[in-house]
Enzyme design. Structure first.
Site, PDB file in Angstrom:
ATOM      1  N   SER A  66     -14.401  -6.980  -8.052  1.00 17.09           N
ATOM      2  CA  SER A  66     -13.380  -6.083  -8.585  1.00 17.09           C
ATOM      3  C   SER A  66     -13.973  -4.674  -8.752  1.00 17.09           C
ATOM      4  O   SER A  66     -14.437  -4.087  -7.781  1.00 17.09           O
ATOM      5  CB  SER A  66     -12.820  -6.649  -9.895  1.00 17.09           C
ATOM      6  OG  SER A  66     -11.626  -6.002 -10.266  1.00 17.09           O
ATOM      7  N   GLU A 111      -4.727 -12.515  -4.865  1.00 16.64           N
ATOM      8  CA  GLU A 111      -5.301 -11.561  -5.817  1.00 16.64           C
ATOM      9  C   GLU A 111      -4.244 -11.105  -6.828  1.00 16.64           C
ATOM     10  O   GLU A 111      -4.532 -10.873  -8.004  1.00 16.64           O
ATOM     11  CB  GLU A 111      -5.826 -10.322  -5.082  1.00 16.64           C
ATOM     12  CG  GLU A 111      -6.902 -10.563  -4.056  1.00 16.64           C
ATOM     13  CD  GLU A 111      -8.299 -10.524  -4.631  1.00 16.64           C
ATOM     14  OE1 GLU A 111      -8.436 -10.473  -5.871  1.00 16.64           O
ATOM     15  OE2 GLU A 111      -9.254 -10.548  -3.826  1.00 16.64           O
ATOM     16  N   HIS A 124      -7.252 -13.402  -8.416  1.00 18.60           N
ATOM     17  CA  HIS A 124      -8.350 -12.449  -8.577  1.00 18.60           C
ATOM     18  C   HIS A 124      -9.380 -12.995  -9.573  1.00 18.60           C
ATOM     19  O   HIS A 124      -9.020 -13.459 -10.652  1.00 18.60           O
ATOM     20  CB  HIS A 124      -7.778 -11.127  -9.085  1.00 18.60           C
ATOM     21  CG  HIS A 124      -8.742 -10.012  -9.177  1.00 18.60           C
ATOM     22  ND1 HIS A 124      -9.257  -9.365  -8.071  1.00 18.60           N
ATOM     23  CD2 HIS A 124      -9.293  -9.378 -10.255  1.00 18.60           C
ATOM     24  CE1 HIS A 124     -10.060  -8.403  -8.454  1.00 18.60           C
ATOM     25  NE2 HIS A 124     -10.114  -8.386  -9.774  1.00 18.60           N
TER      26      HIS A 124
END
Length: 535
Positions: free
Chosen positions: A192, A321, A436
């Site tokens: 991320s 995600e 995610h």
């Protein structure tokens, strides 16, 4: 077994003995300062080298994380004195010519506003079993790490948090050999915001020579959320301090208590809006005679000119995600009904214009056809947010690096949907796909999902992940030296304009051009915008 003692440039450290997932011993050194505490006049400034100490420093506990909201507990944690790192090594050198091991430096995620390198989420117990040295770091977050003022003479051009990462990598170069790590074989990896940090480091001249391979998980420096802005005036207005003089702003902001700084809520509630540029995050700095810039050019220009670090690169994304929206956005703000909000700000299309309205309608039609958006159809929303918030720019990054570097680029799509998926387990999401950050528990021991059974089918997925990642750190190639019953499919790099990728699932598959129909749609959107802007 006696506590291990290691001597580095700044002094002696006392660590402790731990054991990996197999029960095999490794050595842990935590809370090591890699820079001077960024307090007082150093608040918001580039980090300074660490200070020496006398005696033996206790390195058996983690140092303070950066002042922020904890990603999981929703409570304020940490302090301004937070520039610490942790080193985990399977073996300490016993003599001058002791063979050194590959080093993996982890950069945590959290949107540049939360997170740390602590072992509650990033326990080294899996990766270290593959005979590598693991380093996890903290860096300054939010206003502390990303205050940006326009006047270069003030020495706050932005990117202090990224400069912290550079300082940590310099510490690794100077000290990691004392822990048995090879300073000439360093892999940076992150997820991320940590992944976009990895990519920023790849394009930053300040980081040249400090690492040799890079892994970016679910992020890159082209993602819309990876950018901030000049924000001193915004911050002062929030604190009800009125001035247009940036030197006065800086003097004022240095004195504001950290809890009050944080209370300004510069972190937007609608954090998954691609049409808005965030106030806090990395920036392109003005070229200044006063200090070197972390980044002074557009990253795409740097890549196209071949000025980035050409290192083996492994990157990819997760199948859904966009499920992150369930984690961080209140339910009443999740649904997109005004599709101008789905137009990335970097397209530069003014809202309300015919082009904006036409583009918004195209996006709606592509994802929803003639259906009305509804929370009963979450998967369509997940796909839109996956593509628009993460995948599109990651895909472009992979293509650009493969075409401009002589080093291999490996691409993946992570699809595993199982009991170790971190956020899905935490939130009880039962929709199919990988959210995610769900891959993190396949690389690290986390407090959320606990350990794994190496003999289970799920354990096989962990073994695959840690072997791919550590093989890449060792050789610049994730493939094992010989295929076996754990990894039985060869992972091809992108080559000859073919977007080769590994689909990481219970059944491994390779292919070309993952979700290519959706990427071709976004190519058309971007091409249309560029063509119109050139009229």
């Amino acid at each position: 077994m006696a506590d291990p003692i290691v001597e580095i440039q700044q002094g002696k450290l006392r660590g402790r003995v731990d054991s990996d997932y197999r029960g095999v011993t490794f050595y842990s050194f935590q809370g090591i300062p890699y820079a001077k505490p960024p307090l007082g006049k150093l608040r918001f400034k580039a980090p300074q080298p660490p200070e020496a100490w006398s005696g033996i420093r206790d390195a058996t506990k983690e140092g303070s994380e950066c002042y922020s909201m904890h990603m999981l507990l929703n409570t304020i944690v940490g302090s301004e004195d937070c520039l610490f790192l942790n080193v985990y090594t399977p073996e300490l050198p016993s003599h001058e010519n002791h063979p050194l091991k590959p080093v993996m430096v982890w950069i945590h995620g959290g949107g540049y506003t939360s997170g740390s390198g602590n072992s509650d989420l990033y326990g080294p117990h899996y990766l270290i079993a593959e005979d590598v040295v693991v380093v996890t770091i903290n860096y300054r977050l939010g206003v502390l790490g990303f205050l940006c003022l326009d006047d270069p003479k003030l020495g706050v051009p932005g990117n202090a948090g990224l400069k912290d990462q550079v300082m940590a990598l310099k510490w690794v170069q100077e000290n990691i050999k004392h822990f048995g790590g090879d300073p000439n074989n360093v892999t940076i990896f992150g997820e991320s915001a940590g992944a976009s940090s990895v990519h920023f480091l790849v394009v930053s001249p300040m980081a040249k020579g400090l690492f040799h391979k890079a892994i970016a998980q679910s992020g890159c420096c082209f993602n819309t959320w990876a950018w901030g802005n000049v924000n001193g005036k915004i911050l002062c207005d929030k604190l009800q301090y009125s001035t247009d003089d940036e030197s006065e702003m800086l003097e004022f902001l240095r004195e504001v208590p950290v809890d009050k700084l944080y209370s300004t809520h510069l972190i937007p509630a609608d954090v998954m809006r691609v049409d808005l540029r965030r106030p806090l995050g990395p920036v392109i700095e003005k070229i200044s005679p006063y200090e070197p810039a972390f980044l002074a050019e557009d990253p795409m220009d740097i890549i196209l000119q071949g000025k980035h670090q050409k290192v083996p690169f492994l990157l990819g994304y997760l199948s859904r995600e966009g499920m992150l929206i369930d984690v961080i956005v209140p339910k009443d703000r999740q649904l997109i009904t005004d599709f101008e909000e789905a137009i990335p700000f970097n397209l530069g299309i003014p809202k309300g214009t015919p082009l904006s309205l036409k583009t918004a309608e195209k996006i709606k039609q592509f994802y929803y056809s003639d259906k009305q958006p509804s929370l009963d159809d979450k998967d369509t929303l997940y796909k839109l947010q996956t593509d628009n918030f993460f995948f599109r720019e990651i895909y472009i990054t992979a293509k650009q690096h493969a075409s401009t570097s002589s080093e291999p680029v490996y691409f993946y799509k992570f699809c595993i949907d199982g009991p170790l998926n971190m956020f899905k387990k935490l939130l009880g999401i039962d929709a199919p796909g990988a959210c995610h950050a769900d891959e993190l528990s396949y690389l690290f021991k986390t407090s959320i999902v606990g350990g794994f059974d190496p003999n289970s089918y799920e354990g096989k997925n962990v073994l695959r992940m840690i072997r791919w990642w550590t093989n890449f750190a060792k050789y610049g190639d994730p493939n094992p030296r010989e295929l076996d019953n754990i990894i039985d499919v060869y992972w091809e790099p992108i080559r000859d304009n073919k977007m080769n990728y590994m689909e990481i699932d219970y059944q491994l598959k390779t292919g070309e051009d993952p979700d290519g129909d959706r990427m071709r749609f976004w190519d058309e959107i971007y091409s249309q915008s560029i063509a119109t802007s050139n009229l």
